[in-house]
Design a protein around this motif. Structure first.
Motif, mmCIF file in Angstrom:
data_model
loop_
_atom_site.group_PDB
_atom_site.id
_atom_site.type_symbol
_atom_site.label_atom_id
_atom_site.label_comp_id
_atom_site.label_asym_id
_atom_site.label_seq_id
_atom_site.Cartn_x
_atom_site.Cartn_y
_atom_site.Cartn_z
ATOM 1 N N ASP A 1 6.289 -9.328 11.135
ATOM 2 C CA ASP A 1 7.512 -10.110 10.908
ATOM 3 C C ASP A 1 8.620 -9.302 10.246
ATOM 4 O OD1 ASP A 1 6.188 -12.199 12.019
ATOM 5 O OD2 ASP A 1 5.828 -13.285 10.150
ATOM 6 N N GLU A 2 8.328 -8.029 9.968
ATOM 7 C CA GLU A 2 9.323 -7.124 9.376
ATOM 8 C C GLU A 2 9.892 -7.702 8.075
ATOM 9 O OE1 GLU A 2 12.163 -6.373 12.469
ATOM 10 O OE2 GLU A 2 10.774 -5.128 13.630
ATOM 11 N N LEU A 3 8.991 -8.165 7.209
ATOM 12 C CA LEU A 3 9.414 -8.762 5.936
ATOM 13 C C LEU A 3 9.725 -7.708 4.883
ATOM 14 C CD1 LEU A 3 6.853 -11.721 5.747
ATOM 15 C CD2 LEU A 3 9.212 -11.736 6.604
ATOM 16 N N VAL A 4 9.134 -6.528 5.048
ATOM 17 C CA VAL A 4 9.428 -5.400 4.159
ATOM 18 C C VAL A 4 9.576 -4.156 5.022
ATOM 19 C CG1 VAL A 4 8.174 -6.418 2.200
ATOM 20 C CG2 VAL A 4 6.991 -4.847 3.754
ATOM 21 N N PRO A 5 10.242 -3.115 4.527
ATOM 22 C CA PRO A 5 10.389 -1.885 5.317
ATOM 23 C C PRO A 5 9.039 -1.218 5.579
ATOM 24 C CG PRO A 5 11.945 -1.947 3.487
ATOM 25 C CD PRO A 5 10.988 -3.054 3.246
ATOM 26 N N GLU A 6 8.954 -0.476 6.651
ATOM 27 C CA GLU A 6 7.699 0.175 7.020
ATOM 28 C C GLU A 6 7.129 1.062 5.910
ATOM 29 O OE1 GLU A 6 5.789 3.169 10.400
ATOM 30 O OE2 GLU A 6 7.606 2.003 10.872
ATOM 31 N N PRO A 7 7.927 1.878 5.201
ATOM 32 C CA PRO A 7 7.331 2.680 4.126
ATOM 33 C C PRO A 7 6.643 1.843 3.056
ATOM 34 C CG PRO A 7 9.522 3.496 4.672
ATOM 35 C CD PRO A 7 9.366 2.196 5.391
ATOM 36 N N VAL A 8 7.096 0.597 2.862
ATOM 37 C CA VAL A 8 6.491 -0.276 1.849
ATOM 38 C C VAL A 8 5.110 -0.730 2.296
ATOM 39 C CG1 VAL A 8 6.684 -2.478 0.623
ATOM 40 C CG2 VAL A 8 8.706 -1.025 0.928
ATOM 41 N N TRP A 9 5.005 -1.283 3.523
ATOM 42 C CA TRP A 9 3.686 -1.779 3.929
ATOM 43 C C TRP A 9 2.723 -0.634 4.233
ATOM 44 C CZ3 TRP A 9 2.236 -0.313 8.758
ATOM 45 C CH2 TRP A 9 3.186 -0.230 9.790
ATOM 46 N N ARG A 10 3.227 0.506 4.661
ATOM 47 C CA ARG A 10 2.313 1.632 4.887
ATOM 48 C C ARG A 10 1.707 2.133 3.580
ATOM 49 N NH1 ARG A 10 1.041 3.407 9.479
ATOM 50 N NH2 ARG A 10 2.315 2.981 11.326
ATOM 51 N N ALA A 11 2.487 2.134 2.505
ATOM 52 C CA ALA A 11 1.962 2.569 1.203
ATOM 53 C C ALA A 11 0.875 1.632 0.697
ATOM 54 C CB ALA A 11 3.107 2.647 0.191
ATOM 55 N N ARG A 12 0.865 0.425 1.203
ATOM 56 C CA ARG A 12 -0.119 -0.554 0.730
ATOM 57 C C ARG A 12 -1.539 -0.227 1.183
ATOM 58 N NH1 ARG A 12 3.491 -6.128 1.489
ATOM 59 N NH2 ARG A 12 4.812 -5.751 -0.349
ATOM 60 N N TYR A 13 -1.713 0.526 2.253
ATOM 61 C CA TYR A 13 -3.058 0.933 2.645
ATOM 62 C C TYR A 13 -3.738 1.684 1.497
ATOM 63 C CZ TYR A 13 -1.747 0.002 7.554
ATOM 64 O OH TYR A 13 -1.332 -0.572 8.737
ATOM 65 N N ASP A 14 -3.014 2.634 0.909
ATOM 66 C CA ASP A 14 -3.585 3.406 -0.197
ATOM 67 C C ASP A 14 -3.814 2.525 -1.418
ATOM 68 O OD1 ASP A 14 -3.605 5.743 1.295
ATOM 69 O OD2 ASP A 14 -1.635 6.396 0.572
ATOM 70 N N ALA A 15 -2.898 1.583 -1.659
ATOM 71 C CA ALA A 15 -3.067 0.678 -2.801
ATOM 72 C C ALA A 15 -4.310 -0.194 -2.618
ATOM 73 C CB ALA A 15 -1.819 -0.191 -2.970
ATOM 74 N N ILE A 16 -4.522 -0.678 -1.407
ATOM 75 C CA ILE A 16 -5.704 -1.495 -1.126
ATOM 76 C C ILE A 16 -6.970 -0.665 -1.288
ATOM 77 C CG2 ILE A 16 -6.963 -2.631 0.750
ATOM 78 C CD1 ILE A 16 -4.225 -3.682 1.737
ATOM 79 N N TRP A 17 -6.957 0.538 -0.747
ATOM 80 C CA TRP A 17 -8.130 1.415 -0.875
ATOM 81 C C TRP A 17 -8.465 1.627 -2.348
ATOM 82 C CZ3 TRP A 17 -9.612 5.762 -3.327
ATOM 83 C CH2 TRP A 17 -10.755 6.407 -2.872
ATOM 84 N N ALA A 18 -7.466 1.943 -3.160
ATOM 85 C CA ALA A 18 -7.705 2.210 -4.579
ATOM 86 C C ALA A 18 -8.193 0.958 -5.309
ATOM 87 C CB ALA A 18 -6.428 2.735 -5.229
ATOM 88 N N TRP A 19 -7.614 -0.194 -4.975
ATOM 89 C CA TRP A 19 -7.996 -1.445 -5.627
ATOM 90 C C TRP A 19 -9.434 -1.831 -5.282
ATOM 91 C CZ3 TRP A 19 -8.516 -6.648 -3.580
ATOM 92 C CH2 TRP A 19 -8.607 -7.629 -4.569
ATOM 93 N N GLU A 20 -9.789 -1.723 -4.014
ATOM 94 C CA GLU A 20 -11.157 -2.054 -3.616
ATOM 95 C C GLU A 20 -12.154 -1.055 -4.190
ATOM 96 O OE1 GLU A 20 -10.085 -4.441 0.542
ATOM 97 O OE2 GLU A 20 -10.944 -2.416 0.650
ATOM 98 N N HIS A 21 -11.751 0.207 -4.285
ATOM 99 C CA HIS A 21 -12.599 1.209 -4.926
ATOM 100 C C HIS A 21 -12.853 0.833 -6.387
ATOM 101 C CE1 HIS A 21 -14.264 5.216 -5.730
ATOM 102 N NE2 HIS A 21 -13.545 5.214 -6.834
ATOM 103 N N HIS A 22 -11.832 0.384 -7.070
ATOM 104 C CA HIS A 22 -11.965 -0.051 -8.458
ATOM 105 C C HIS A 22 -12.930 -1.231 -8.570
ATOM 106 C CE1 HIS A 22 -10.988 -1.653 -12.417
ATOM 107 N NE2 HIS A 22 -10.603 -2.782 -11.849
ATOM 108 N N LEU A 23 -12.780 -2.227 -7.702
ATOM 109 C CA LEU A 23 -13.678 -3.383 -7.747
ATOM 110 C C LEU A 23 -15.126 -2.959 -7.521
ATOM 111 C CD1 LEU A 23 -11.771 -6.162 -5.752
ATOM 112 C CD2 LEU A 23 -11.851 -5.810 -8.226
ATOM 113 N N ALA A 24 -15.349 -2.080 -6.548
ATOM 114 C CA ALA A 24 -16.706 -1.625 -6.255
ATOM 115 C C ALA A 24 -17.305 -0.895 -7.451
ATOM 116 C CB ALA A 24 -16.691 -0.721 -5.020
ATOM 117 N N ALA A 25 -16.494 -0.080 -8.114
ATOM 118 C CA ALA A 25 -16.978 0.650 -9.287
ATOM 119 C C ALA A 25 -17.344 -0.287 -10.431
ATOM 120 C CB ALA A 25 -15.911 1.650 -9.756
ATOM 121 N N GLU A 26 -16.710 -1.454 -10.451
ATOM 122 C CA GLU A 26 -16.976 -2.435 -11.501
ATOM 123 C C GLU A 26 -18.106 -3.404 -11.136
ATOM 124 O OE1 GLU A 26 -15.501 -2.989 -14.639
ATOM 125 O OE2 GLU A 26 -14.831 -0.928 -14.338
ATOM 126 N N GLY A 27 -18.724 -3.222 -9.957
ATOM 127 C CA GLY A 27 -19.880 -4.041 -9.611
ATOM 128 C C GLY A 27 -19.641 -5.123 -8.589
#
Length: 270
Positions: A137-163
């Motif tokens: 829907d082009e709600l945010v610019p492409e550089p914004v949503w593309r950067a979110r892949y890394d943010a999601i990876w890091a966040w899920e990595h954190h959750l996994a490390a916490e159990g």
């Protein structure tokens, strides 16, 4: 039980959703009736494992459900978790963000719903809307949503490390099946509340959504937070696959009842 690896998306996979048969039921333990019986046994087993997870109170499970509209997210929750103790499970449905949620980073509202230790948390839609819907829907610019892949990876990595053990399920339906489910909703007055005219606008951009889902899955499937693509045109087969994946996950965790805090030998209740 099924070999669940057949539906798991391994890191480094190039995913073509159009090449995956949404009606595939070749791995089923038999015909529809036999598969329904096998699913009932699996959901009972899931309830037993969840009781041990809840009693153990050290780890949690996060189940992420994503699909196109009418993909079966609600039905999956209804059928798979019927044997789970609601005291140790929580379903969170993510709609369009509120004004308060939009005032924070995209993971803020999601992190608040992460299951506590001992719980199974089910996300009906999730943070992946922020790399699929916002992209199409082009709600945010492409550089914004593309950067979110890394943010999601890091966040899920954190959750996994916490159990928190993370299981991400894409319920994969065909456009033909979606059309039939929409017709069924229109034909049944008790289902009218589930139909939204906006769903047709989303349907018109089917290929764009499929491309967005494919890239999101490719970029964020990891060994510790894997994606599974579940053929979901046949609801009875979908339920068996999801049950198999969840039971396999919890059996690998092998939660245990804790030892009693007190010595119970010789105690009499009068």
């Amino acid at each position: 039980m099924a070999t669940v690896e057949r539906w798991r998306v391994r890191p480094g996979t190039t995913l073509d959703l159009s090449a995956i048969d949404t009606r595939d039921a070749a791995a089923a333990p038999g015909d529809k009736e036999a598969t329904l019986e096998a699913t009932a046994l699996l959901t009972t087993r899931l309830g037993e494992l969840q009781e041990r997870l809840w009693a153990e109170g050290r780890r949690s499970v996060l189940v992420v459900l994503q699909a196109m509209d009418a993909g079966g997210k609600d039905g999956t929750v209804k059928h798979i978790f019927r044997a789970v103790n609601p005291a140790g499970a929580r379903v969170t449905s993510f709609k369009a963000p509120s004004a308060e949620e939009r005032a924070h980073d995209f993971l803020w509202r999601v992190h608040a719903a992460v299951p506590a230790r001992g719980e199974i948390g089910i996300f009906n839609r999730s943070h992946y809307e922020d790399v699929v819907v916002v992209r199409v829907d082009e709600l945010v610019p492409e550089p914004v949503w593309r950067a979110r892949y890394d943010a999601i990876w890091a966040w899920e990595h954190h959750l996994a490390a916490e159990g928190t053990v993370i299981v991400k399920l894409f319920l994969h339906i065909s456009p033909e099946e979606q059309a039939q489910r929409f017709r069924d909703r229109l034909d049944d007055p008790t289902k009218h509340w589930k139909f939204n005219r906006g769903d047709l606008a989303v349907r018109a951009r089917w290929d764009d959504h499929q491309a967005a889902y494919a890239e999101a899955i490719e970029r964020t499937t990891t060994d510790e937070a894997p994606w599974y693509v579940v053929p979901a045109d046949r609801k009875w087969f979908r339920n068996w696959v999801v049950s198999s994946i969840l039971v396999d996950t919890l059996e690998a965790m092998d939660p245990q009842f804790p030892e009693p805090a007190d010595d119970l030998s010789g105690i009499e209740v009068v």
